[in-house]
Structure formats: structure tokens, C-alpha cells
Design a protein around this motif. Structure first.
Motif, PDB file in Angstrom:
ATOM      1  N   ILE A   1       0.857  -1.097   0.001  1.00 41.85           N
ATOM      2  CA  ILE A   1      -0.017  -0.217   0.101  1.00 41.85           C
ATOM      3  C   ILE A   1       0.960   1.243  -0.139  1.00 41.85           C
ATOM      4  CG2 ILE A   1      -1.822   1.318   1.277  1.00 41.85           C
ATOM      5  CD1 ILE A   1      -2.994  -1.596   2.258  1.00 41.85           C
TER       6      ILE A   1
ATOM      7  N   TYR B   1      -1.280  -1.771  -5.384  1.00 39.11           N
ATOM      8  CA  TYR B   1      -2.533  -1.966  -4.640  1.00 39.11           C
ATOM      9  C   TYR B   1      -3.216  -3.285  -5.091  1.00 39.11           C
ATOM     10  CZ  TYR B   1      -2.273   3.025  -3.636  1.00 39.11           C
ATOM     11  OH  TYR B   1      -1.836   4.238  -3.372  1.00 39.11           O
TER      12      TYR B   1
ATOM     13  N   THR C   1       2.043   1.849  -3.424  1.00 40.06           N
ATOM     14  CA  THR C   1       1.050   2.004  -4.406  1.00 40.06           C
ATOM     15  C   THR C   1       1.067   0.830  -5.216  1.00 40.06           C
ATOM     16  OG1 THR C   1       2.436   3.201  -5.974  1.00 40.06           O
ATOM     17  CG2 THR C   1       1.301   4.493  -4.307  1.00 40.06           C
TER      18      THR C   1
ATOM     19  N   GLU D   1      -8.300   3.146  -3.209  1.00 38.34           N
ATOM     20  CA  GLU D   1      -7.230   3.658  -3.889  1.00 38.34           C
ATOM     21  C   GLU D   1      -7.350   3.446  -5.311  1.00 38.34           C
ATOM     22  OE1 GLU D   1      -5.237   5.904  -3.077  1.00 38.34           O
ATOM     23  OE2 GLU D   1      -4.859   5.886  -0.852  1.00 38.34           O
TER      24      GLU D   1
ATOM     25  N   LYS E   1      -8.706  -0.475   1.948  1.00 41.97           N
ATOM     26  CA  LYS E   1      -7.972   0.563   1.467  1.00 41.97           C
ATOM     27  C   LYS E   1      -7.319   0.864   0.249  1.00 41.97           C
ATOM     28  CE  LYS E   1      -4.521   3.598   3.835  1.00 41.97           C
ATOM     29  NZ  LYS E   1      -5.410   4.830   3.849  1.00 41.97           N
ATOM     30  N   ALA E   2      -6.822  -0.605  -0.084  1.00 37.51           N
ATOM     31  CA  ALA E   2      -6.258  -0.875  -1.451  1.00 37.51           C
ATOM     32  C   ALA E   2      -7.261  -0.544  -2.647  1.00 37.51           C
ATOM     33  CB  ALA E   2      -5.569  -2.142  -1.539  1.00 37.51           C
TER      34      ALA E   2
END
Length: 383
Positions: A262, A267, A265, A297, A293-294
Motif C-alpha cells: 500500500i 494496490y 502504491t 485507492e 484501503k487498497a
């Protein structure tokens, strides 16, 4: 497509050991490691293993070809660092393998998310060429190996898994993740359950220390090597307390890998690591939170909300979960307002609706108009 959310990351979190217990925490779904501890381990070389981007076939490179053996050549794709492994060193590798003639890919450890262990000097017969190549590599090095059939699957080939035809020369894209210099060259299969879990746990704690220093790729390397001790073949044999002990090490490693990814980045890969944990423990709050959360994003807001809402049911007081749900709601509201403005610009302003008149008012207007008509008629007649 929905626009990705970019909320601030929670601070590094220090907490006690990863466990399969699903007791709801009050807080603690941040992206830090599942435990921080100090430990001294054996000398180890490591580097981050990352698959190459082009999966259409063997990489095309123009670096100098190095002859390692009459039947093995090597071309470096990415330089490594440190020393090369010595005889009986335990190496951890990722690789893709193709039949050179047909470019049929018959194995891919990156895709399986499972590095292999290879002990220099004790490799299987069909891995002899791969072992020669690994012995020449440094930690983090990626290379293309060409291996003659004599040091591969031989005259007969393999008709089970992997499926390799007879007399097949092979191509390997190999990355040496890291290695342990173990004098006796003890393989995982020769270790007791306690030894394997202990070795994996030491790797995990080393990874946590590196995470705390923000050395994310090196931390990931330690977690991946820890997971290598906990392969599917090993986990299938465990029951009861031994399985719980193994999962208490393995699951935090996957979660900590996700935390690193994460921050880097990456993801999609973070989602994969969390999903592995959720197959074992569907109510793992950290796995649900980090996967959510991933997904957020990546703009997968519906899937992210689903993960966060499930996590909230398990840990209703967790402020981090509530914050992420609030961010999703704010994001969707902003997207709606933007779409509303966009459609307004395309179709123009709506016409103002005419006010509706009540029936008594219409009746009196009708009477007045008749009265006015009669007066006008009489006036005209008098003239």
C-alpha cells in the motif's frame, strides 16, 4: 470510472504479535507491521523480488552473455548486490520457465505467489541448470538463463506437472530473492514443525524492524522468505495447535506485505495478500481494512465500502474504519455533485415550472371574463 480516493495513511503502528484471534480491537487497523521486536538472526542476504512487467514471453535483452557451464548461459537483466551464495546455501528464488523452441511457459512462481527454495549442491536433477545459474547470482539480481536439456528435464521430459517435452532446452527468467548461508544445508523438508515456524518467525521480526526503518522493499523480502517456510504442502499437514502456531506467523507476514505494498502504491498485489489471509480467517479486521484501503485507492468504492462495513461490524469502535467510510461517503458526494454540474452543462438549465392555479381562482377568472364580454356586447349594441 470512479475516481480513486487518496486519504492520508495512518501512522506506523506498533502492537503485539499477529494472531488468529478475531477479538474486535478498539483501534489498530493501520498499515504498520503486526509486531515490532528486536532479534538477532543468522547472516542473510536479501533483495526485493518483483515480477517483470512483460508477461508475453521471455524478456528480450541485449546484455553480454556469460557462459557458466557448457550447457548454461546467463544474461543479466538487473544487477544484484552483495556476495554470491556458497555451496549448501539455501536460496529463495522466483522464476518463470519456458520451453525455448515453442516458448511454452510451463511454470511461474510469481503468479503462484510462492517462491521456491533451492539448496546449492542439493538441487533436484531437473533443477541442476537452475542451480548453476543461482550460484552465480547476487541477492536482487534478475537474469535470463538458457539451460540445455541435459541439465533440465532430460531425454524423457515431464508429462505431469510441469509439462515439459523430451529433449527440451529451457529458458528461465530468474530472480534471486535472497539466501541463507547454512553450513549443513538443512532444507525445510528436513526441519521439524517447530524449527520451520521458528525460522519464519525470525524472518517476520526482521521484516518488522526494517519496516520501522522505512526500508519497505527489504522488509517485504523478509516477509516473503518467512512465507516460503509456510508453503501449502506444509500447511496441509498441520492440525490443532501447530496450525494455529503457523498461522500466527504466516498471516501477519501477508498482512505486513500488504502494508508495504500500500505504501508503495502496489494496490492490486496488496489486495491479493489480504485475500490470502481472509481465506483462512474471514473476520480478520486488518485484512478487511487493508484490502478496503487498497480497493478505495483503485477507485473500487463499492468493494471497499463492503470491506470497511464488514470490518466495522467486527470492530465498531475503530476510528480508522469510521474515517475510511466517511472518506468514501464524501468522495461519492463530490462525484455526484461533479456529475450533476456536468449534466447541467450538457442539457442546459431546467425550465421553470409554471405555478399551478387552484380551481376557485380559475372559476372567478372565468366569471370575470364572461362579465367583461357581456358588458362589451351591450355597449356595442347600444351604439
Amino acid at each position: 470510472m470512479e475516481t480513486p480516493i487518496s486519504p492520508p495513511s495512518p501512522p506506523l503502528e506498533e502492537e503485539d504479535a499477529g494472531t488468529t484471534d478475531t477479538t474486535p480491537p478498539t483501534v489498530g487497523c493501520g498499515i504498520g507491521p503486526d509486531e515490532i521486536d528486536d532479534i538477532t538472526t543468522e547472516s542473510t542476504a536479501f533483495a526485493h523480488a518483483e515480477p517483470s512487467q512483460d508477461d508475453s514471453g521471455p524478456p528480450k535483452i541485449d546484455s553480454e552473455k556469460e557462459i557458466l557451464h557448457e550447457k548454461v548461459t546467463k544474461q543479466i537483466i538487473k544487477e544484484g548486490r552483495g556476495q554470491t551464495p556458497t555451496k549448501f546455501a539455501t536460496c529463495f528464488l522466483h522464476y518463470r520457465a519456458w520451453v525455448e523452441k515453442t516458448l511454452h511457459k510451463f511454470e511461474d512462481t510469481w503468479q503462484e505467489q510462492r517462491p521456491i527454495e533451492l539448496i546449492i549442491g542439493k538441487e533436484k536433477k531437473q533443477m541442476a541448470g537452475l542451480g548453476i545459474g543461482a550460484a552465480s547470482m547476487r541477492s536482487g539480481e534478475r537474469a535470463l538463463l538458457r539451460v540445455g536439456w541435459e541439465l533440465g528435464y532430460g531425454e524423457e521430459g515431464s508429462f505431469s506437472f510441469p509439462n515439459v517435452p523430451p529433449l527440451a532446452d529451457l529458458l528461465y527468467e530468474v530472480e534471486l530473492i535472497g539466501f541463507d548461508e547454512v553450513k549443513e544445508g538443512k532444507a525445510r523438508s528436513d526441519m521439524t514443525v517447530e524449527e520451520r515456524i521458528g525460522a519464519a518467525d525470525r524472518r517476520k521480526m526482521d521484516g518488522n524492524a526494517l519496516f520501522k526503518e522505512e526500508k519497505l522493499e527489504e522488509a517485504m523480502q523478509q516477509y516473503e522468505m518467512a512465507i516460503a517456510y509456510m508453503g501449502d504442502d506444509f500447511m496441509f499437514q498441520l492440525f490443532g495447535k501447530f496450525r494455529d502456531m503457523a498461522l500466527a506467523v504466516k498471516n501477519p507476514c501477508h498482512l505486513n506485505m500488504a502494508a508495504c505494498m500500500i505504501k508503495l502504491t502496489r494496490y492490486e498485489e496488496a489486495i491479493g495478500q489480504c485475500s490470502i489471509v481472509l481465506t483462512e480467517d474471514e473476520n480478520n479486521v486488518k485484512a478487511l481494512f487493508r484490502r478496503g484501503k487498497a480497493r478505495a485507492e483503485l477507485g473500487q468504492t463499492d468493494a471497499a465500502r463492503e470491506d470497511f462495513e464488514k470490518a466495522k461490524k467486527i470492530a465498531p469502535q475503530d476510528k480508522a474504519i469510521a474515517r475510511e467510510l466517511r472518506l468514501i461517503a464524501e468522495h461519492e458526494k463530490a462525484v455526484y455533485q461533479k456529475q450533476k454540474e456536468l449534466y447541467k452543462g450538457i442539457f442546459g438549465p431546467r425550465p421553470e415550472p409554471k405555478p399551478k392555479r387552484s380551481w376557485p381562482l380559475r372559476f372567478w377568472q372565468w366569471l370575470v371574463s364572461i362579465f367583461y364580454y357581456l358588458l362589451r356586447f351591450r355597449k356595442q349594441k347600444a351604439e
